[in-house]
Design a protein around this motif. Structure first.
Motif: not given
Length: 338
Positions: A246-264
């Motif tokens: 499952k390509l799911s819960a990307l925020f639990r897998v990614s190490s890229s900080p979430i920045v408003e206006g940027s790609t996810f």
């Protein structure tokens, strides 16, 4: 004369501006560009299927949800899903209700039942409940959480075999939630034993099988990605043709900080390509992990997950993109509809 001289002065400046504008455009993230161009796929592919989310609303809760997510009922989800071009969904029993499936079953059997299916939470000490619930058409899979094996860490004990046998008999998909361990050597061995004994059972590994440290925390460059577990997951896909990711819960897998206006989840597209090579499009499908993906620290927008997945699949041949967005989940969880 005078106009010609003026043009000779302006023309180089115009060319510089044009080249500068083109240069700026080239700096625009490939992913952002593809995401925009991919949005027409929403209608062209018969509507996406969100194959991993949770719903809750009514008390009593076995475990209270975060205050900001107190109301995660179907009305809230369906409004967001509709705006994002998502037509069907597979809802996993939330830990908030633990093994009391009455709320979610009521939702699944309600007026929207055609477009919703459920994943029940398997109680390793009550396999009879798995069989009882699994006989109902609204339930098309089970969640196997190794953390619930209180007296043993081995999901291939007698209870695990009984659960897999029930899934084989009832045609239920096993969704594995390896939150605490990721795709450890022990888990791989135990699942291998079960899948070898019950070769007809489809097994989906939730959330990329949790390769990143501390999956409960928001994305951060301080959180390491476990390459050893990741390689084990890739190898697993080549060994078992009924293993899915499952390509799911990307925020639990990614190490890229979430920045408003940027790609996810920028860092996960190369990981997606690796999964595509190991599993193929017919064994990958996506999920949002709603409502958690609506929290600001996890992205704050349901559409971010959908558009990210669409950007990944946009360069693929249409049948492959359709499989990941819709077709694989339809085959597993909506077999009578396709």
């Amino acid at each position: 004369g005078r106009h010609q001289k003026m043009w000779m002065l302006v023309a180089p400046m115009t060319m510089v501006f044009v080249f500068f504008a083109l240069g700026v455009r080239s700096l625009v993230s490939r992913r952002v560009f593809i995401a925009r161009s991919a949005r027409p796929l929403r209608g062209a592919m018969g509507g996406a299927i969100d194959a991993h989310l949770h719903l809750w609303k009514d008390e009593p809760f076995a475990m209270a949800p975060p205050e900001a997510l107190r109301d995660a009922g179907p009305e809230v989800f369906l409004a967001l899903a509709s705006a994002a071009g998502v037509e069907r969904a597979v809802v996993t029993q939330p830990i908030n209700y633990k093994f009391d499936h009455s709320y979610l079953e009521g939702v699944l059997l309600g007026e929207r039942s055609k477009n919703l299916r459920g994943i029940l939470l398997a109680d390793p000490d009550d396999v009879a409940a798995v069989r009882r619930l699994g006989q109902k058409p609204c339930w098309t899979g089970i969640r196997l959480n190794p953390g619930l094996w209180s007296s043993s860490n081995k999901v291939d004990d007698a209870r695990g075999h009984a659960i897999f046998e029930a899934c084989a008999d009832l045609g239920l998909v096993v969704c594995v939630m390896a939150f605490a361990t990721g795709f450890s050597e022990e888990l791989e061995s135990q699942l291998s034993n079960l899948m070898t004994k019950y070769p007809s059972v489809d097994v989906a590994l939730d959330h990329f099988s949790f390769p990143r440290d501390e999956p409960a925390k928001p994305p951060s460059r301080d959180l390491a990605f476990n390459e050893e577990k990741w390689q084990r997951l890739l190898n697993f896909g080549t060994k078992f043709p009924r293993a899915y990711v499952k390509l799911s819960a990307l925020f639990r897998v990614s190490s890229s900080p979430i920045v408003e206006g940027s790609t996810f989840a920028d860092d996960l597209e190369p990981r997606f390509q690796q999964l595509l090579a190991a599993y193929g499009p017919s064994r990958l499908f996506w999920g949002s992990d709603f409502p958690f993906n609506t929290l600001p620290e996890y992205g704050g927008a349901y559409a971010s997950t959908v558009d990210t997945i669409r950007s990944w699949v946009a360069p693929l041949p249409p049948p492959d993109a359709d499989a990941i967005l819709r077709g694989t989940a339809a085959r597993l969880f909506f077999p009578s509809q396709g």
